[in-house]
Enzyme design. Sequence first.
Site, PDB file in Angstrom:
ATOM      1  N   GLU A  99      -1.674  -9.164   2.822  1.00 58.40           N
ATOM      2  CA  GLU A  99      -1.584  -9.797   4.152  1.00 58.40           C
ATOM      3  C   GLU A  99      -2.950 -10.188   4.704  1.00 58.40           C
ATOM      4  OE1 GLU A  99      -0.804  -6.636   3.463  1.00 58.40           O
ATOM      5  OE2 GLU A  99      -1.337  -5.251   5.083  1.00 58.40           O
ATOM      6  N   CYS A 115       0.813  -1.210   0.000  1.00 56.04           N
ATOM      7  CA  CYS A 115       0.000   0.000   0.000  1.00 56.04           C
ATOM      8  C   CYS A 115       0.852   1.269   0.000  1.00 56.04           C
ATOM      9  CB  CYS A 115      -0.985  -0.035   1.162  1.00 56.04           C
ATOM     10  SG  CYS A 115      -2.441   0.950   0.790  1.00 56.04           S
ATOM     11  N   HIS A 148      -3.658  -4.877   0.126  1.00 56.50           N
ATOM     12  CA  HIS A 148      -3.019  -5.499   1.293  1.00 56.50           C
ATOM     13  C   HIS A 148      -3.115  -7.021   1.190  1.00 56.50           C
ATOM     14  CE1 HIS A 148      -2.480  -1.864   3.780  1.00 56.50           C
ATOM     15  NE2 HIS A 148      -3.520  -1.421   3.094  1.00 56.50           N
TER      16      HIS A 148
END
Length: 576
Positions: free
Chosen positions: A548, A415, A546
């Site tokens: 993750e 990001c 993102h």
Amino acid sequence: MNNSRGTKNKPEKKTPQKNKKKTTEKKVRNHKYIFVVGGVMSGVGKGVASSSIGLILKARGFKVTAIKIDPYINVDAGTMNPTEHGEVFVLDSGLETDQDMGNYERFLNTTLSGKNYMTTGSVYLSVIQKERNLEYKGKNVEVVPDIPLEAIRNIEQASEDADADITIIEIGGTVGEYQNILFLEAARMMKTKYPDDVAVVLVSYLPVPSSVGEMKTKPTQHAARTLNSAGVFADIILARSSVPLDDKRKEKIATFCNVKKEHVISAPNVHSIYDVPTNFERDNLGSILSHVLHLKNGQKTDLSQFEAFAKRGKTSKKKVTIGVVGKYFNSGEFVLSDVYISVIEAIKFSAYHHGAQPEIVYLSARDFEKPGTLKKLATYDGIIVPGGFGSTGIEGKINVIKYLRTHNIPYLGLCYGMQLMVIEYARNVLKIKDATTREINPKGKHLVIDVMHDQKDKIARAQYGGTMRLGSYPAKLKKGSHTHSLYKRHAIQERHRHRYEVNPEYVEQLESAGLVFSGRSPDGVLMEIAELPKNDHPFFIATQFHPEFLARPLDPHPLFTGFVEASLKRKRKRTS
Ligand code: GLN
């Protein structure tokens, strides 16, 4: 969720919908609910406990969903400073939630809906909106029972939508706080409504004061009584402590807290949070819950897949050293790694996948603003610049990215980490020395990172809550790119949380100077991934989204897995 047994608890037969209300009521009654509440103090792992309970029941063949209730006035977690509240976890729907939602998704290997998260603020907001719309039909709307009733409606709806056999509801905070009392009231009302279908688990803490050298049960006794004074009685007590509970302590808790001795579960500190489900099973939590909830058709708990993963975490011998360059680490004298919890977990899953143990080092971006500090980066196998906001440490992060680019050190940007990578490239390769982002300098001449039109209006009106580009969006990958070779797919779907974007006016220039935008929105307008081709750099990839948030223990994320692989390669080279 695929679950062969998940259908068994559904209503026997779908009757024609002549009486819709009756059908809904019947279905709702078939759900089972587990409230998880905290005693003594916060931070003892209620979220992990809730996730582990969910996993155990899933491993017994049930379809499980999990809900978090946060007792804040904030309508969502998006407006809270990460140093106050930890990571903001984003769901597919775009809802900005608590990091516990991330734990639920990771443990249960599932995708949760926005209905699975509520705060005091969101519940009040919907009650007030309904009142304004005359939905209470002229009735006097009151804090009790209307707020708990709204929470119950949400819980039942989320359970229905997930088609869950069992719903875990974690109530944030600790019993005895003024803040969560309305949600304890919701638990009480549900237990009264469905006495056989609701269980209450109290996650408590037993200190072992060094001056005494003995485990003390008194705080837990107080917590149980405080819970009782709210009309709620624990069926099970999860006793967190630094060491396992002995028989004497179990007996004491049973006697003074009014639970069966075998319902006191020993929950000592463990090597990793992924050992917690196995530990709970040592004290038979799955079968106790099945008994309390009158669950039929439960199979023996099968945690084998998850245990194999947790074992890899312990037995992996190789080391890989990853630096995370951020700014939200410090809280007084303490280091807060919670802010980047999903990033850290994602690194772990991919490292374990490669049979490696990650050593994660938190590096403060500000330290890299001073000259001469960058050489230290060469001692790492790979570096991540995660998401962030505002101008603190920005120049340090840009210096770091330049160093990684020019020294062939694996880099993964998330990001803000992508936006800064583009700024660095514009400044140092395109020689646009004052390239910047509108976030830092709205009057900047060369805004290589800018806002989309709809965002300008929101910023002007100070409408910050829930207005970023949030949630899951599709992207198309460029064939032959490094990223494409990792995903091995052309179309992806990832979760976003940002207000700014790569300015399309600079895309051509950046690409002709060698930066590749290997992921774009399907209409080609938004740049979702930037990279240097594999021939030019071992791993230099950054994403506007993102990744993750989608990394799971049993399904590591391909970008993190590729990054760890490149880092391990560097390590081999460095040490050979
Ligand atoms: N601050 C940047 C933006 O709002 C990046 C956000 C992030 O890293 N999550 O676009």
